[in-house]
Design an enzyme around this catalytic site. Structure first.
Site, short mmCIF file in Angstrom:
data_model
loop_
_atom_site.label_atom_id
_atom_site.label_comp_id
_atom_site.label_asym_id
_atom_site.label_seq_id
_atom_site.Cartn_x
_atom_site.Cartn_y
_atom_site.Cartn_z
CB THR A 152 145.70 41.99 6.10
OG1 THR A 152 144.64 42.52 6.89
CG2 THR A 152 146.94 41.85 6.96
NE ARG A 153 142.60 49.66 4.67
CZ ARG A 153 141.66 49.51 3.75
NH1 ARG A 153 141.88 48.77 2.68
NH2 ARG A 153 140.49 50.09 3.88
CG HIS A 207 138.60 39.93 11.08
ND1 HIS A 207 138.35 39.01 10.09
CD2 HIS A 207 138.72 41.13 10.45
CE1 HIS A 207 138.30 39.63 8.93
NE2 HIS A 207 138.54 40.92 9.11
CG HIS A 228 141.53 38.77 7.50
ND1 HIS A 228 142.05 40.00 7.79
CD2 HIS A 228 140.75 38.95 6.41
CE1 HIS A 228 141.60 40.89 6.91
NE2 HIS A 228 140.80 40.27 6.07
NE ARG A 238 133.24 41.62 2.68
CZ ARG A 238 133.46 42.81 3.22
NH1 ARG A 238 133.17 43.91 2.56
NH2 ARG A 238 134.00 42.90 4.41
#
Ligand SMILES: [Zn+2]
Length: 361
Positions: free
Chosen positions: A165-166, A170, A173, A259
């Site tokens: 992730t960057r 939330h 995730h 996605r």
């Protein structure tokens, strides 16, 4: 005897990080910056010269003045802020066609694309060869397979899912991570904290948000959290496979692609990364199992975070977890709805004020 003729080249922080990641084995089987056969194979076929699937070029660009001084078989010393950090054995010097290669790799030449913009600032000359770190002190505290594999072994994990992730965590995730926790012995949450574009969440925002999540919600026995330092390339599908390769090298057995993985704007399709994974899997053993998961959203009827794979409702019944909306609320110091982000996570980020975003590239 060669010391008087020592040739040095000043590299930027992203290249220094590539050098560190090569040394640590994160980019295995690469043992240095790519030579032309690997580079061309990567650009056109997504494969190294030996047939290994490899989707992102890892090259050292140097200026023309330096190229003129190089001799094959000699070393080029790499400095950062004038300090000698490492070297490359000059095995090959080659020229790239930046415009043509960028259009193939990035699938666009639009300079609004942060990765494309960066490619156009590079020199067309590349030096390929095996690299070495001279100042070993720069390896201290860096992410390496020794660290992660030891941790996975100590924890007794046979299966480990890597999560890239960057962004701060939330609820979408969270859903993906809980799926991984149910499926695998452990999950390795490994946010990318290298060079990112202006306006992206800062390293502090991502890390502080996760700390709040780990302290308040996730079990201790099956989550390992450590950052990955490498630049974002915003390469979408190609970068998804690259991210998986790094995690495979770090000892993960599984990797999640959701996605628009590593995408930016609408340059890549919603599930184009998953499509590329499926395509490559048909003909190659990628050495890691992919969890290709549809985007989680909140369904008002189900009353849950679900996805189109697990819920029959559509349109007005569902609410997507909108990163742009979350970002603008946090920027104003407001907590997003708890259906989208945990309060503790939001508060940890809001506390950072202006430091929640990247402000310079
Ligand atoms: Zn539903």
């Amino acid at each position: 005897m060669k010391t008087e003729n020592k040739i040095s080249y000043e590299i930027n922080l992203e290249t220094l990080q590539d050098l560190i990641n090569i040394e640590n084995g994160l980019f295995k089987p690469l043992t240095g910056f790519m030579k032309s056969a690997d580079y061309t194979g990567c650009v056109h076929e997504m494969k190294l010269a030996d047939g290994t699937v490899w989707t992102v070029p890892i090259t050292l660009d140097v200026d023309e003045e330096t190229v003129a001084k190089l001799n094959i078989g000699e070393k080029l010393f790499l400095t950062s802020n004038g300090k000698e950090m490492g070297s490359i054995l000059v095995e090959e010097v080659f020229e790239t066609d930046i415009e043509k290669d960028t259009s193939i790799v990035y699938k666009t030449l639009d300079t609004n694309h942060p990765g494309v913009r960066k490619e156009f600032t590079r020199n067309k000359y590349r030096v390929g060869g095996k690299t070495e770190i001279i100042d070993k002190s720069i390896l201290e505290g860096t992410l390496s397979p020794e660290i992660t594999k030891k941790h996975f072994k100590d924890m007794g994990w046979k299966t480990v899912c890597g999560f890239q992730t960057r962004n701060p965590v939330h609820r979408a995730h969270e859903h993906l991570q809980r799926v991984a926790m149910d499926l695998c012995d452990g999950i390795f949450i490994n946010p990318l904290v290298g060079w990112k574009k202006i306006g992206d969440f800062s390293e502090d925002a991502v890390v502080d948000g996760y700390m709040a999540m780990l302290e308040n919600y996730y079990p201790e026995h099956n989550v390992f959290f450590m950052s990955l330092k490498t630049q974002m390339r915003y390469l979408g599908p190609r970068e998804a496979v690259f991210h998986a390769t790094i995690r495979k090298n770090l000892g993960c057995t599984h990797f999640i692609v959701g996605r628009d993985h590593a995408g930016v704007g609408d340059y890549y399709g919603r599930y184009e990364a998953q499509e590329l994974v499926r395509k490559l899997q048909k003909e190659n053993d990628l050495g890691i199992y992919f969890l290709l998961i549809k985007e989680p959203y909140y369904c008002k009827i189900c009353g849950h975070i679900v996805s189109e794979s697990s819920c029959r409702h559509r349109d007005d019944d569902i609410e997507y977890i909108n990163g742009t909306m979350i970002r603008s609320l946090l920027a104003k110091g407001h907590e997003p709805d708890e259906r989208f982000m945990r309060k503790e996570v939001a508060d940890a980020i809001i506390e950072l004020g202006e430091k929640m975003f990247v402000t310079e590239e």
